[in-house]
Design a protein around this motif. Structure first.
Motif, PDB file in Angstrom:
ATOM      1  N   ALA A 134       0.805  -1.216   0.000  1.00  0.00           N
ATOM      2  CA  ALA A 134       0.000   0.000   0.000  1.00  0.00           C
ATOM      3  C   ALA A 134       0.838   1.265   0.000  1.00  0.00           C
ATOM      4  O   ALA A 134       0.411   2.297  -0.522  1.00  0.00           O
ATOM      5  CB  ALA A 134      -0.932   0.002   1.211  1.00  0.00           C
ATOM      6  N   HIS A 135       2.042   1.206   0.574  1.00  0.00           N
ATOM      7  CA  HIS A 135       2.798   2.441   0.807  1.00  0.00           C
ATOM      8  C   HIS A 135       4.136   2.535   0.085  1.00  0.00           C
ATOM      9  O   HIS A 135       4.778   3.584   0.134  1.00  0.00           O
ATOM     10  CB  HIS A 135       3.056   2.607   2.308  1.00  0.00           C
ATOM     11  CG  HIS A 135       1.822   2.769   3.128  1.00  0.00           C
ATOM     12  ND1 HIS A 135       1.183   3.976   3.278  1.00  0.00           N
ATOM     13  CD2 HIS A 135       1.076   1.873   3.828  1.00  0.00           C
ATOM     14  CE1 HIS A 135       0.115   3.829   4.051  1.00  0.00           C
ATOM     15  NE2 HIS A 135       0.026   2.556   4.393  1.00  0.00           N
ATOM     16  N   ALA A 136       4.589   1.472  -0.560  1.00  0.00           N
ATOM     17  CA  ALA A 136       5.923   1.482  -1.171  1.00  0.00           C
ATOM     18  C   ALA A 136       6.025   2.510  -2.291  1.00  0.00           C
ATOM     19  O   ALA A 136       5.032   2.907  -2.906  1.00  0.00           O
ATOM     20  CB  ALA A 136       6.263   0.094  -1.695  1.00  0.00           C
ATOM     21  N   HIS A 137       7.245   2.917  -2.571  1.00  0.00           N
ATOM     22  CA  HIS A 137       7.514   3.912  -3.611  1.00  0.00           C
ATOM     23  C   HIS A 137       7.882   3.278  -4.943  1.00  0.00           C
ATOM     24  O   HIS A 137       8.150   3.990  -5.911  1.00  0.00           O
ATOM     25  CB  HIS A 137       8.646   4.835  -3.167  1.00  0.00           C
ATOM     26  CG  HIS A 137       8.357   5.564  -1.887  1.00  0.00           C
ATOM     27  ND1 HIS A 137       7.565   6.687  -1.829  1.00  0.00           N
ATOM     28  CD2 HIS A 137       8.744   5.316  -0.609  1.00  0.00           C
ATOM     29  CE1 HIS A 137       7.477   7.112  -0.575  1.00  0.00           C
ATOM     30  NE2 HIS A 137       8.188   6.290   0.181  1.00  0.00           N
ATOM     31  N   SER A 163      -3.445   4.514 -12.373  1.00  0.00           N
ATOM     32  CA  SER A 163      -2.767   3.419 -11.706  1.00  0.00           C
ATOM     33  C   SER A 163      -2.654   2.202 -12.618  1.00  0.00           C
ATOM     34  O   SER A 163      -1.612   1.544 -12.677  1.00  0.00           O
ATOM     35  CB  SER A 163      -3.512   3.048 -10.420  1.00  0.00           C
ATOM     36  OG  SER A 163      -2.835   2.036  -9.705  1.00  0.00           O
ATOM     37  N   SER A 164      -3.711   1.893 -13.348  1.00  0.00           N
ATOM     38  CA  SER A 164      -3.664   0.723 -14.230  1.00  0.00           C
ATOM     39  C   SER A 164      -2.785   0.982 -15.443  1.00  0.00           C
ATOM     40  O   SER A 164      -2.225   0.052 -16.020  1.00  0.00           O
ATOM     41  CB  SER A 164      -5.071   0.314 -14.661  1.00  0.00           C
ATOM     42  OG  SER A 164      -5.533   1.044 -15.774  1.00  0.00           O
ATOM     43  N   GLY A 255      -2.596  -2.199 -10.577  1.00  0.00           N
ATOM     44  CA  GLY A 255      -2.253  -0.927  -9.960  1.00  0.00           C
ATOM     45  C   GLY A 255      -2.701  -0.926  -8.510  1.00  0.00           C
ATOM     46  O   GLY A 255      -3.378  -1.848  -8.045  1.00  0.00           O
ATOM     47  N   THR A 256      -2.354   0.106  -7.788  1.00  0.00           N
ATOM     48  CA  THR A 256      -2.745   0.166  -6.385  1.00  0.00           C
ATOM     49  C   THR A 256      -4.236   0.439  -6.228  1.00  0.00           C
ATOM     50  O   THR A 256      -4.889  -0.133  -5.356  1.00  0.00           O
ATOM     51  CB  THR A 256      -1.966   1.265  -5.645  1.00  0.00           C
ATOM     52  OG1 THR A 256      -2.025   2.477  -6.415  1.00  0.00           O
ATOM     53  CG2 THR A 256      -0.527   0.857  -5.446  1.00  0.00           C
ATOM     54  N   ARG A 286       2.665   1.247  -8.597  1.00  0.00           N
ATOM     55  CA  ARG A 286       2.199   2.617  -8.431  1.00  0.00           C
ATOM     56  C   ARG A 286       3.239   3.557  -9.021  1.00  0.00           C
ATOM     57  O   ARG A 286       4.413   3.238  -9.185  1.00  0.00           O
ATOM     58  CB  ARG A 286       1.990   2.945  -6.955  1.00  0.00           C
ATOM     59  CG  ARG A 286       3.252   2.975  -6.138  1.00  0.00           C
ATOM     60  CD  ARG A 286       3.207   3.906  -4.925  1.00  0.00           C
ATOM     61  NE  ARG A 286       1.900   4.186  -4.429  1.00  0.00           N
ATOM     62  CZ  ARG A 286       1.275   3.502  -3.460  1.00  0.00           C
ATOM     63  NH1 ARG A 286       1.890   2.465  -2.924  1.00  0.00           N
ATOM     64  NH2 ARG A 286       0.087   3.858  -3.023  1.00  0.00           N
ATOM     65  N   GLU A 287       2.768   4.757  -9.340  1.00  0.00           N
ATOM     66  CA  GLU A 287       3.695   5.779  -9.852  1.00  0.00           C
ATOM     67  C   GLU A 287       4.561   6.251  -8.703  1.00  0.00           C
ATOM     68  O   GLU A 287       4.099   6.407  -7.573  1.00  0.00           O
ATOM     69  CB  GLU A 287       2.899   6.955 -10.419  1.00  0.00           C
ATOM     70  CG  GLU A 287       3.756   8.005 -11.096  1.00  0.00           C
ATOM     71  CD  GLU A 287       2.925   9.103 -11.729  1.00  0.00           C
ATOM     72  OE1 GLU A 287       3.521   9.963 -12.391  1.00  0.00           O
ATOM     73  OE2 GLU A 287       1.704   9.084 -11.562  1.00  0.00           O
ATOM     74  N   ARG A 288       5.833   6.480  -8.975  1.00  0.00           N
ATOM     75  CA  ARG A 288       6.726   6.952  -7.943  1.00  0.00           C
ATOM     76  C   ARG A 288       6.300   8.327  -7.464  1.00  0.00           C
ATOM     77  O   ARG A 288       5.944   9.162  -8.236  1.00  0.00           O
ATOM     78  CB  ARG A 288       8.171   7.037  -8.453  1.00  0.00           C
ATOM     79  CG  ARG A 288       8.853   5.673  -8.539  1.00  0.00           C
ATOM     80  CD  ARG A 288      10.314   5.854  -8.881  1.00  0.00           C
ATOM     81  NE  ARG A 288      10.988   4.572  -8.913  1.00  0.00           N
ATOM     82  CZ  ARG A 288      11.533   3.995  -7.858  1.00  0.00           C
ATOM     83  NH1 ARG A 288      11.468   4.572  -6.671  1.00  0.00           N
ATOM     84  NH2 ARG A 288      12.143   2.828  -7.965  1.00  0.00           N
TER      85      ARG A 288
END
Length: 288
Positions: A134-137, A163-164, A255-256, A286-288
């Motif tokens: 959920a939170h990673a970069h 996201s997709s 995606g997220t 996810r996008e950085r």
């Protein structure tokens, strides 16, 4: 730490070993370096669990040395089995989920086992894997012990959300790298049973959704002209259909959050369902 590096959450568990194997295979195809990250948490509610001391006993410096030796040995063994790959091991201090989230900002991708030493037996996926996804970069890949090494397609769920779109790009690159077919699944929600618009035409909706997918794929077909692509557009439940399709896939990518996600949610329900129930490794992008 290099931004191209593959970071592996490693704690010596069976799930961590499976995650490491997946990461080494990925590194073999991409040439990226691999770093094993053991997060050493001194204090927990139930006591420390890991090598060096009995469960429930607070660790001392001997436990820390045991952890360092575990990681050093695992990295050395991995490098010996995969000549030409660069493999490092490092021990960090702090809460595992938080430390891995922070370290993900400097990695190309983060690979985790579904559960580590601290997991409860009844849980399919541990809290650390869910929280980090959920939170990673960077993209997070969750690999479950016993997951078959399928030679099937790379599966990706798309719905037109930003996201997709990120997930699609990641999936295309993985499929091209593996010389595997790409299977794109787009699920649209049919109208409720109580009221159906008089002009509702399922075939027309399917055609419209397929055209949208084709548009998204245009640039990728040009970049990878030899990539075999299968598009499936269907009404139904996205999570259930992705889980079912994962039975034949070697990797499932999402995606997220998609178009149906609540704004406050960092990880959507489809992503959560997939990392809990998919039959193959799952990449959450996810996008950085």
């Amino acid at each position: 730490m290099s931004s191209d590096e593959i970071l592996v959450g490693y704690d010596g568990s069976a799930d961590a070993a499976v995650a490491l194997t997946w990461a080494l295979d990925e590194a073999g195809r991409s040439g990226r370096p691999v770093r094993l990250a053991y997060v050493f948490e001194w204090l927990t509610v139930a006591g420390w669990i890991g090598p060096g001391v009995a469960p429930g006993i607070w660790p001392d410096e001997n436990a820390r040395h045991a952890v360092e030796e575990l990681v050093r040995t695992a990295a050395a063994d991995a490098a010996a089995k995969r000549p030409g790959l660069t493999v490092h091991g490092e021990v960090f201090d702090g809460p595992p989920a938080l430390v891995l989230q922070e370290r993900s900002a400097e990695a190309g991708m983060l690979v985790l086992g579904s559960r580590g030493h601290g997991g409860f037996g009844g849980l399919v996926v541990g809290s650390t894997a869910v929280a980090v996804s959920a939170h990673a970069h960077c993209p997070v890949i969750v690999v479950r012990e016993g997951t078959p090494a399928a030679a099937g397609p790379v599966l990706v769920g798309v719905d037109g959300s930003p996201s997709s779109t990120q997930a699609l790009g990641f999936a295309v690159e993985r499929a091209a790298q593996r010389e595997a077919p790409l299977r794109v699944l787009r699920v649209w929600e049919p109208p409720g049973e109580r009221w159906v618009p008089p002009d509702f035409d399922p075939a027309e909706v399917t055609a419209t959704e397929r055209a949208a997918v084709e548009t998204e794929l245009t640039q990728w077909r040009e970049t990878f002209p030899g990539l075999a692509v299968e598009i499936q557009v269907t009404p139904g439940n996205p999570a259930a259909l992705l889980v079912e399709a994962s039975r034949e896939a070697q990797l499932a990518v999402v995606g997220t959050r998609g178009r149906g996600g609540l704004r406050g949610m960092l990880l959507g329900s489809v992503s959560q369902q997939l990392i809990h129930h998919a039959r193959c490794p799952v990449a959450v992008v996810r996008e950085r």
